[in-house]
Design a protein around this motif. Structure first.
Motif, mmCIF file in Angstrom:
data_model
loop_
_atom_site.group_PDB
_atom_site.id
_atom_site.type_symbol
_atom_site.label_atom_id
_atom_site.label_comp_id
_atom_site.label_asym_id
_atom_site.label_seq_id
_atom_site.Cartn_x
_atom_site.Cartn_y
_atom_site.Cartn_z
ATOM 1 N N TRP A 312 8.210 22.710 59.817
ATOM 2 C CA TRP A 312 8.254 21.263 60.068
ATOM 3 C C TRP A 312 9.690 20.759 59.909
ATOM 4 C CZ3 TRP A 312 4.433 18.502 62.075
ATOM 5 C CH2 TRP A 312 3.119 18.964 61.954
ATOM 6 N N SER A 313 10.007 19.817 60.733
ATOM 7 C CA SER A 313 11.319 19.153 60.583
ATOM 8 C C SER A 313 11.290 18.192 59.383
ATOM 9 C CB SER A 313 11.663 18.386 61.857
ATOM 10 O OG SER A 313 10.759 17.317 62.055
ATOM 11 N N LYS A 314 12.443 17.692 59.019
ATOM 12 C CA LYS A 314 12.488 16.712 57.922
ATOM 13 C C LYS A 314 11.868 15.391 58.369
ATOM 14 C CE LYS A 314 16.632 18.603 55.753
ATOM 15 N NZ LYS A 314 18.009 18.300 55.288
ATOM 16 N N TRP A 315 11.383 14.632 57.401
ATOM 17 C CA TRP A 315 10.806 13.334 57.729
ATOM 18 C C TRP A 315 11.899 12.413 58.255
ATOM 19 C CZ3 TRP A 315 5.761 12.426 58.040
ATOM 20 C CH2 TRP A 315 4.885 13.267 57.339
ATOM 21 N N SER A 316 11.499 11.678 59.225
ATOM 22 C CA SER A 316 12.456 10.714 59.786
ATOM 23 C C SER A 316 12.577 9.496 58.841
ATOM 24 C CB SER A 316 11.981 10.233 61.153
ATOM 25 O OG SER A 316 10.775 9.485 61.027
ATOM 26 N N PRO A 317 13.685 8.745 58.987
ATOM 27 C CA PRO A 317 13.766 7.522 58.193
ATOM 28 C C PRO A 317 12.639 6.571 58.555
ATOM 29 C CG PRO A 317 15.895 8.095 59.152
ATOM 30 C CD PRO A 317 14.899 8.976 59.788
ATOM 31 N N CYS A 318 12.334 5.715 57.675
ATOM 32 C CA CYS A 318 11.256 4.762 57.909
ATOM 33 C C CYS A 318 11.650 3.840 59.043
ATOM 34 C CB CYS A 318 10.997 3.967 56.622
ATOM 35 S SG CYS A 318 9.477 3.008 56.715
ATOM 36 N N GLY A 319 10.802 3.682 59.983
ATOM 37 C CA GLY A 319 11.110 2.902 61.173
ATOM 38 C C GLY A 319 10.768 1.441 61.004
#
Length: 916
Positions: A312-319
């Motif tokens: 899995w990729s890293k979590w994206s910043p909160c949108g």
């Protein structure tokens, strides 16, 4: 003159009246004049001038055993009637006479009967049969009846010729001979099969000839049985011994089944296909199928690859929507060849806590994220392209190495073959394919390098290491040229083709019945020829006794049907030829000519002439080089032909036994391909047959039926007794347009299949595949060699769609001579000239100007001992000259030889046309 009267007359009413007869004008004499009488009878006036005519005349009769026979005669108007037998009157006491009167005409009717016994007939000795006739008198004159012959009937016990048992293949014609015993009357003949009568009217497959032979037009399995010839007449009924006929069926292969699936689920495995000997199934002792019933080929099954998730990729910043996400890809590994895709989600999202929710959107950070993702995707695509290019390059490099090394590792130097000199290829020889399946390799295979061993070297390194000029397997090429001309024929090819097309050719080949010739001959002799086979039979003048007429035949026997027993290093060198009928009386030897395929080097061979006996066994009748002049056989062996002098007709074959490994047979190499090809696959058939004209003719006929055409001139090669197999391979094809579908790098023919000589039309089939239907030019190199021996290569360059070179079975050069010639037309030398030459040269001459000098001038002096053993040496020399010069005989040259000898009185050109 004393009178002798017949004083009684019997009327129907039983009243006996005495007729008073006066003898005035008429008279007759009994028994040589011992009794004489003149008889008159009163007749109606209207009929007094009529001669007697016969109402019943005596017929031919046979005496069976000791039973006497009765002859009857009846005449009107008649005054007297008596029998005369063998010119003498039968005594009147032996006559039984009835007198009557015709109620319609009133004329007297007389009937007389006599009995003839066996003793009376046996007393007559001489050339004539015993006969009787009756003589009737009237007042006008006498009349004689027809002669009735009396013969003693009999039937001998022994048949003059009885039928012989035979083994015959299905659907072949069969002849059973029968000559019934001598008998009077001649015996009638009927045939029985298993004690049941054969009726040709109900079964037209049977035919009984006028000379009592039985012909089965097309043998069936039901025709197997015991056949008996039955002869019968009024005396007896005789049966011949039974002849057992066995109709056998040779086995034949069924078509190949489809290939099985690959044995491996993934990786390297095997696939198989099979065929059965059921087309047809061998029966009644027929030969089983030869060859493999199972074929196996390698196969490779690509293993399925199931897909796997990446990390899995890293979590994206909160949108802005107060959520964040992460992703993964199905690339570790990527699914392929039917593998399963990854199961599950490739994208996950999660709500942010209220503290993490951004109050404002960060546009610059979003742009950076998108740019990074695009960059990663481009890098992955570039890496994939590089891997594909490297893989393809490695594969092409491996194929090139295999193609370049194949010819080097087998020991060949490719070369362009120049056509032979003019006249070499107008087929000197003019052949049925029964065992071709032995060498047909599975075509749907891929190229493999497993057949080649040794290190790979460049072509310029090999050119100096493989010398082809003196190879023992093949004859040297013309003028020693061994250079490579881009895989094409030299410029001389056009001239060769033009000369070939200018010859006389026949568009159709002889039918199967062209393998037999018949003719009727007397003391003048003649000749039988099997066109385009090199086989002929010369019957010299005076070979058949004067007053005799023989019907003679000449035929080729199928080698596979003869089952000639061969042992050890023996091999069949000639066709199996029959001439007959056996047992005819000859006063001089006839000459049987046929081809052979030995290298004619007698130091390496023990060559025997074999003849089949009446019992069916093969016997050695002559060993070449140890000819006994007292025997009825002699053989003259030349480079390609043998001539057999024999005083006994029969079935002959030439068998050789190699004395060293240097002994070699001549083989003919023939290349055929389809005349028209509409598919991507293209088959080249390479035949390796004995170098005899009958086999060349058989191959040409078979390929004509298959729709094949000859794509190169035939080549002669020598096959040595080295126990090594023959290998064939094709190289140097343009791989951008063609590829081979063979798994192995070469095909191999077993040594014994060639050496035995019983496999008539051995061949290999090379299956090639073109990349597109527009490809029509093919250039390649065919290599032929014996294992551990030197070989030869042949360059092929032709267009499969538009090739117009006249190398085709349609252009087979055929002989146009008649199969049977009788009398003077069969000889170059006229009969009277021949007699003059023989009378002039047979007598020994002190200065040597006799038949010995003639043999020397005709280059036949190596046969001096054989000529000297004959009563007329000159006639045998002229017979041999006739066989050698039948098509090209020049009487002027023979006349010149006679002039050199000094025999002017026998010179040919001094004989007038009238004498000839």
């Amino acid at each position: 003159m004393p009178l002798h009267l017949s004083p009684f007359v019997r009327w129907r009413s039983g009243v006996v009246l005495t007729w008073i007869c006066f003898f005035f004008s008429s008279g007759f004499t009994f028994a040589g004049g011992e009794h004489a009488a003149t008889v008159t009878h009163p007749l109606p006036v209207a009929f007094s001038d009529q001669l007697p005519h016969f109402l019943i005349e005596p017929d031919d009769v046979y005496i069976v055993k000791n039973k006497p026979v009765t002859l009857t005669c009846r005449s009107t108007p008649a005054t007297q009637i008596y029998f005369k037998c063998n010119g003498e009157w039968v005594h009147q006491d032996q006559h039984l006479i009835d007198r009557d009167v015709d109620p319609a005409t009133g004329l007297p009717v007389m009937q007389v009967k006599i009995d003839i016994s066996r003793q009376q007939v046996e007393k007559i000795f001489g050339l004539e049969d015993y006969w009787c006739q009756c003589v009737a008198w009237s007042t006008t004159g006498t009349q004689k009846s027809q002669k009735a012959f009396v013969r003693i009937a009999y039937l001998r016990k022994n048949f003059e010729e009885e039928p012989l048992g035979k083994e015959v293949a299905l659907d072949q014609e069969l002849l059973l001979r029968c000559h019934p015993p001598e008998g009077v009357p001649p015996a009638e003949v009927e045939w029985q099969r298993n004690e049941e009568l054969i009726d040709p009217k109900t079964d037209p497959n049977f035919f009984i000839t006028t000379d009592h032979n039985l012909i089965i037009k097309q043998t069936r399995l039901a025709d197997t049985g015991n056949y008996t010839c039955v002869a019968k007449n009024i005396v007896a009924r005789r049966k011949s011994s039974s002849a057992t006929v066995i109709v056998y069926v040779n086995g034949g292969w069924s078509t190949w089944a489809t290939w099985s699936s690959c044995s491996a689920v993934c990786g390297r495995g095997w696939q198989k296909r099979s065929r059965s000997c059921t087309n047809p199934t061998p029966l009644n002792g027929g030969t089983s199928c030869e060859g493999q019933s199972l074929q196996k080929s390698a196969c490779t099954a690509t293993c399925p690859v199931d897909g796997g998730w990446s990390e899995w990729s890293k979590w994206s910043p909160c949108g802005a929507d107060c959520s964040m996400w992460r992703s993964r890809e199905c690339t570790q590994p990527t699914p392929g060849t039917g593998g399963k895709d990854c199961q599950g989600l490739d994208l996950q999202s999660l709500n942010c806590t209220s503290e993490q929710c951004p109050q404002t959107a960060s546009g610059a950070e979003d742009v950076a994220l998108y740019v990074g993702m695009v960059t990663v995707a481009l890098c992955l695509a570039l890496l994939l392209v590089v891997l594909v290019l490297v893989y393809r390059r490695k594969k092409e490099g491996l194929d090139a190495d295999v193609a370049d090394s194949s010819i080097l590792t087998t020991g060949f130097q490719p070369m362009g073959i120049k056509p032979s000199k003019p006249g070499v290829w107008a087929p000197r020889r003019a052949a049925r394919c029964k065992n071709s399946h032995l060498l047909t390799i599975q075509p749907d295979l891929t190229t493999s390098t497993s057949s080649y061993q040794g290190s790979l070297r460049s072509r310029h390194e090999v050119s100096s290491k493989f010398s082809m000029s003196n190879g023992p397997l093949l004859d040297p090429l013309p003028n020693g040229s061994h250079t490579l001309h881009n895989g094409k024929l030299s410029s001389d090819a056009d001239d060769f083709m033009s000369r070939l097309s200018s010859q006389t050719y026949l568009k159709t080949l002889p039918r199967e019945n062209g393998n037999t010739s018949y003719g009727t001959f007397n003391f003048l002799g003649g000749r039988l020829t099997l066109p385009n086979t090199g086989i002929s039979l010369l019957i010299p003048p005076e070979a058949i006794p004067r007053g005799k007429i023989y019907e003679i035949y000449l035929t080729i026997q199928k080698k596979e049907d003869m089952r000639l027993p061969l042992a050890g290093c023996q091999t069949l060198l000639s066709p199996v030829v029959s001439c007959g009928p056996p047992g005819v009386m000859l006063t001089r030897p006839v000459i049987l000519c046929m081809d052979h395929c030995s290298d004619a080097c007698l130091e390496n061979w023990a060559i025997r002439l074999k003849k089949q006996s009446y019992e069916g066994t093969w016997e050695d009748v002559l060993l070449l080089g140890e000819d006994l002049l007292s025997e009825p056989y002699y053989c003259q062996l030349e480079a390609e032909t043998c001539r057999v002098f024999t005083e006994q007709l029969g079935r002959f074959a030439l068998v050789g036994e190699s004395l060293s490994m240097a002994a070699a047979k001549r083989l003919k190499l023939l290349l055929f391909a389809p005349a028209y090809c509409s598919t991507l696959e293209y088959n080249i058939r390479v035949y390796c047959t004995d170098d005899t004209q009958d086999l060349l003719k058989e191959v040409m006929q078979m390929e004509r039926q298959l729709g094949g055409r000859l794509i190169d001139e035939p080549h002669v090669l020598l096959f040595k007794d080295s126990y090594h197999n023959l290998r064939l391979s094709i190289h140097d094809m343009p791989h951008t347009h063609w590829r081979s579908k063979l798994l192995a790098g070469y095909q191999e023919i077993p040594f014994y299949h060639i050496w035995s000589g019983s496999q008539r039309t051995l061949h290999c089939s090379f299956t090639l595949e073109r990349q597109s239907l527009s490809t029509s030019d093919l250039s390649c190199t065919l290599c032929v060699w014996q294992v551990e021996g030197e070989g030869q290569s042949f360059s092929l360059d032709f267009n499969i769609a538009k090739d117009i070179r006249p190398l085709d079975s349609d252009f087979l050069l055929l002989e146009n001579c008649s199969p049977a010639l009788a009398g003077p037309s069969a000889f170059q030398i006229p009969y009277l000239i021949r007699q003059k030459i023989c009378s002039s040269l047979d007598a020994p001459c002190p200065n040597g100007a006799d038949w010995r000098l003639l043999a020397q001038r005709l280059k036949l002096d190596r046969h001096m001992s054989f000529f000297a053993s004959k009563s007329s040496p000159t006639s045998v020399i002229l017979d041999l000259w006739e066989t050698q010069h039948f098509h090209s005989g020049n009487l002027n040259q023979l006349a010149a030889v006679m002039a050199e000898i000094g025999k002017q009185e026998a010179m040919i050109f001094l004989v007038s046309d009238g004498e000839c």
